[in-house]
Structure formats: C-alpha cells, structure tokens
Motif scaffolding. Structure first.
Motif, PDB file in Angstrom:
ATOM      1  N   THR A 186      53.852  55.964  28.493  1.00 56.55           N
ATOM      2  CA  THR A 186      52.627  56.702  28.776  1.00 56.55           C
ATOM      3  C   THR A 186      52.925  58.137  29.180  1.00 56.55           C
ATOM      4  O   THR A 186      52.254  59.078  28.751  1.00 56.55           O
TER       5      THR A 186
ATOM      6  N   ASN B  76      50.367  42.818  33.120  1.00 58.97           N
ATOM      7  CA  ASN B  76      50.376  42.563  31.678  1.00 58.97           C
ATOM      8  C   ASN B  76      49.310  43.367  30.941  1.00 58.97           C
ATOM      9  O   ASN B  76      49.394  43.536  29.720  1.00 58.97           O
ATOM     10  N   ASP B  77      48.289  43.829  31.669  1.00 55.63           N
ATOM     11  CA  ASP B  77      47.214  44.638  31.080  1.00 55.63           C
ATOM     12  C   ASP B  77      47.404  46.126  31.337  1.00 55.63           C
ATOM     13  O   ASP B  77      46.529  46.927  31.010  1.00 55.63           O
TER      14      ASP B  77
ATOM     15  N   ALA C 115      49.423  48.365  30.037  1.00 51.01           N
ATOM     16  CA  ALA C 115      49.498  49.224  28.849  1.00 51.01           C
ATOM     17  C   ALA C 115      48.103  49.511  28.303  1.00 51.01           C
ATOM     18  O   ALA C 115      47.770  50.658  27.943  1.00 51.01           O
ATOM     19  N   LYS C 116      47.268  48.475  28.257  1.00 51.33           N
ATOM     20  CA  LYS C 116      45.906  48.647  27.764  1.00 51.33           C
ATOM     21  C   LYS C 116      45.122  49.637  28.636  1.00 51.33           C
ATOM     22  O   LYS C 116      44.426  50.516  28.138  1.00 51.33           O
ATOM     23  N   THR C 117      45.247  49.492  29.962  1.00 47.11           N
ATOM     24  CA  THR C 117      44.482  50.353  30.852  1.00 47.11           C
ATOM     25  C   THR C 117      44.957  51.803  30.787  1.00 47.11           C
ATOM     26  O   THR C 117      44.145  52.729  30.834  1.00 47.11           O
TER      27      THR C 117
ATOM     28  N   ASP D 263      46.270  53.256  28.196  1.00 46.67           N
ATOM     29  CA  ASP D 263      45.761  53.788  26.933  1.00 46.67           C
ATOM     30  C   ASP D 263      44.289  54.164  27.054  1.00 46.67           C
ATOM     31  O   ASP D 263      43.845  55.185  26.516  1.00 46.67           O
ATOM     32  N   MET D 264      43.524  53.351  27.777  1.00 47.72           N
ATOM     33  CA  MET D 264      42.101  53.634  27.977  1.00 47.72           C
ATOM     34  C   MET D 264      41.909  54.929  28.760  1.00 47.72           C
ATOM     35  O   MET D 264      41.054  55.757  28.428  1.00 47.72           O
TER      36      MET D 264
ATOM     37  N   GLN E  23      42.686  57.916  26.568  1.00 45.14           N
ATOM     38  CA  GLN E  23      41.607  58.213  25.637  1.00 45.14           C
ATOM     39  C   GLN E  23      40.438  58.863  26.361  1.00 45.14           C
ATOM     40  O   GLN E  23      39.822  59.819  25.861  1.00 45.14           O
TER      41      GLN E  23
ATOM     42  N   VAL F 252      40.299  45.402  34.154  1.00 48.13           N
ATOM     43  CA  VAL F 252      40.298  46.381  33.069  1.00 48.13           C
ATOM     44  C   VAL F 252      38.938  47.059  32.898  1.00 48.13           C
ATOM     45  O   VAL F 252      38.875  48.276  32.696  1.00 48.13           O
TER      46      VAL F 252
END
Length: 360
Positions: free
Chosen positions: A34, A61-62, A64-66, A68-69, A72, A103
């Motif tokens: 990131t 585990n979440d 990476a998703k957060t 990225d959010m 963005q 998330v």
C-alpha cells in the motif's frame, strides 16, 4: 520498495501500539504494498492500518481490501491515503463510538472524508472539520451516522457540490434540516434539503433589503410546504440538486417570499408558467425609473427605496436593470424555476431555465 529501516519503523509503530510482534508481521505485506502504491511512508500507513483494525475491528485478513478502499476514496476526494495517518486514529475512535465497525465502516469514513474535503483547503483541515462537526452535538452524531449509512444521500450530496463550492457549514445546515424535518430524509425532499444546505453554505445577501435572507431551515420549510400544497410549477419536481440550488438561493428574504408570490398571483397570473412567455416577463412589469417617482431619490444613491425596503417598494417605485433583473429572477424562483441575476459590465441581467436550457 521500502528499505529495511522503513519496514522496521512500521513494525515499531505496530508493536508500540500493542500488536504482538508475530502478528505485526502479518500486517507488513499489505502495508508495504500500500505504501508503495500510495507513495506514502511505511510509518504513516502503519498508523492508519492500526487505527482501522483496532478501532473499527477490521480483521487483518480484510486489511488489504480496506486499504484499497481508502486509496480509491482518496483518489476520488483529494484526501490521499498518506494524509490519513494523522486523521484516522481520532476519526475511527469517534466512528467506533457511533457503533461503526468492520469493512463497511471504513468505506463510510472514506466517503465522509470526501464530503469534508469539499471546500477545505487541505486534508488536515478537512479531517479537523469533520471531527469537530461530529463532536459538536448529539444531533450531528445522529445525522452523520444516518448519512454514512445512506448511499443515496451521500451520493446526492457529492454530486451536487463542486470541489470548492461548499464548506462545512453546508453539512451543518443539512444536519439542522434533517434534525428538524423528518420529511427531508427521502425522495424529492432529500434533494431539496441538500440543495438548500449547499446554497446557504455561504450566507446569501438579501434583496431589496440589506442583511441575509434568513434561516436556511426555514427556507427549506417554505419551499417544501409550497411544493406539498401544489404551489410550485411542475418543473420544480423534475430538477436535480444542481438546478434546485438556483431556485432556493433566491435573494428574496424568507419573510418576503409569499409577498412576492402574492404580487404575481394578483397582478400577472397569466405569466405563471415556465415557458419563454412566462414568469421571466415579470422583470418588465415595473417601470424603468432612475428617479423614485414618490420620493425623488436617485437610483444612483443609497436610498432609492428608502430604509428597510420590501418587494412592494420595488413594485411601486420601479428601478433600473438591477431591480428588473433581481425581480425577474426572483419571480421565477419563488414558483420553482431556476434563475439567477448575472452581472455584466455596467449592466445587470438574469438567466432562467426553460425547456432544458438556460436563457438570458
């Protein structure tokens, strides 16, 4: 790519925050990737990652998703990921107190920071404004919790504002309307409430009297009531937020909106339509006078209409291009047609919206 020293700094941030060394290693792959993508420091991304997992209870585990959010959201709203390290510890703590977790809470805060960046001079200013707004009152907390869980409302607000066109006052006005009138929370009235908030984020100067137009919450109620009672032209309900702004930002003070409507209804009922032969023609129903026919005052002086003038004074005394333009625009607006006075060199005119386009 990061140096060993930078990675060590990130690990130190996480461990100092209370994360076990072996668990901190699970964070570092995401943090390193990131940081590289966002051109941010490992230390800053580590602080943000910890705030997200600790305060909002996001599972590692979440992560990476957060991240990225958030990246963005930063691209869309100018609040970059590298700026979030200073803001997120306190913002996520406040969000946690509102019951926001996981998330979805990260997505909501990212969107909230987009809202706060509207009109803010910098990312720290935006974060400070948002935090102060949330902490100002229970009413604001309830409002922001609703907004962050209402994708329609959030999107309408973001689409209705330009990047520099509104400040945190607009959010406060929207909160005040939301807390006063439950009917402002859905449908067309939601658009009307947002438009009123945006239009009044900076005070609107009143005309023909001095001062400001009055309480924005009252202004929302005036237009909502007129609409509910069938007093607005059909075009009004078809408008998006950007066009509604040019209705509710009329310079006529709240106390004189009904007076102007009554003048038009009683004297020029035939003009009450949204065509080119409609309300725009109210501008030409007063006499063009450079000298007040009743007092002899010059239009080029400060007291052409006398102290504390009302729209009735304009009706009786006439005026020049400024008065005709403001009257024409205001007559359109109080019946639901977008309009606006526009200055020209040595002159004033007005624009109005009809048949899907602006006319002058």
């Amino acid at each position: 790519n990061q140096t060993r020293g930078e990675i060590a700094e990130g690990l130190n941030v996480l461990v100092a925050s209370g994360i076990a060394p072996e668990s901190a290693l699970d964070y570092m792959n995401v943090i390193g990737r990131t940081a590289t993508a966002a051109q941010a420091s490992i230390e800053d991304i580590s602080k943000t990652a910890f705030a997200v997992t600790d305060n909002l209870k996001v599972n590692v585990n979440d992560l990476a998703k957060t991240m990225d959010m958030l990246a963005q959201a930063g691209k869309e709203g100018r609040f970059e990921l590298k700026d979030m390290s200073a803001a997120f510890p306190s913002l996520t703590a406040g969000a946690s107190m509102l019951g926001m977790k996981g998330v979805p809470a990260v997505a909501q805060l990212g969107a909230a920071l987009q809202v706060a960046m509207k009109g803010a001079g910098s990312a720290p200013e935006a974060a400070n404004n948002l935090e102060n707004f949330i902490n100002q009152s229970t009413a604001n907390k309830e409002f922001i919790n609703w907004v962050l869980n209402n994708q329609t409302a959030m999107q309408e607000y973001l689409e209705g504002t330009s990047q520099e066109g509104v400040n945190i006052n607009g959010l406060q006005i929207w909160s005040n309307i939301w807390n006063t009138y439950a009917n402002s929370r859905y449908g067309f009235n939601l658009k009307l409430a947002i438009a009123t908030a945006i239009a009044n984020a900076n005070p609107i100067a009143s005309w023909p009297c001095s001062g400001n137009i009055g309480n924005p919450v009252e202004r929302y109620n005036i237009f909502e009531t007129l609409n509910a009672d069938g007093g607005m032209l059909p075009i009004f309900k078809t408008l998006d937020i950007k066009h509604l702004i040019y209705v509710v930002n009329t310079h006529i003070p709240n106390s004189q909106i009904m007076e102007l409507r009554n003048i038009v209804l009683q004297n020029h009922n035939g003009f009450i339509n949204s065509s080119n032969s409609g309300l725009n023609n109210i501008a030409y129903t007063i006499n063009y006078n450079e000298t007040n026919p009743h007092t002899g005052a010059s239009v080029f002086g400060p007291d052409f209409y006398g102290p504390n003038p009302t729209i009735l004074d304009v009706w009786y005394d006439g005026g020049v291009c400024g008065s005709t333009s403001y009257l024409g625009a205001s007559a359109c607006q109080v019946f639901g047609i977008p309009a606006q006075p526009v200055g020209q060199p040595g002159h004033c005119a007005f624009i109005y919206y009809t048949d899907g386009q602006w006319e002058i």
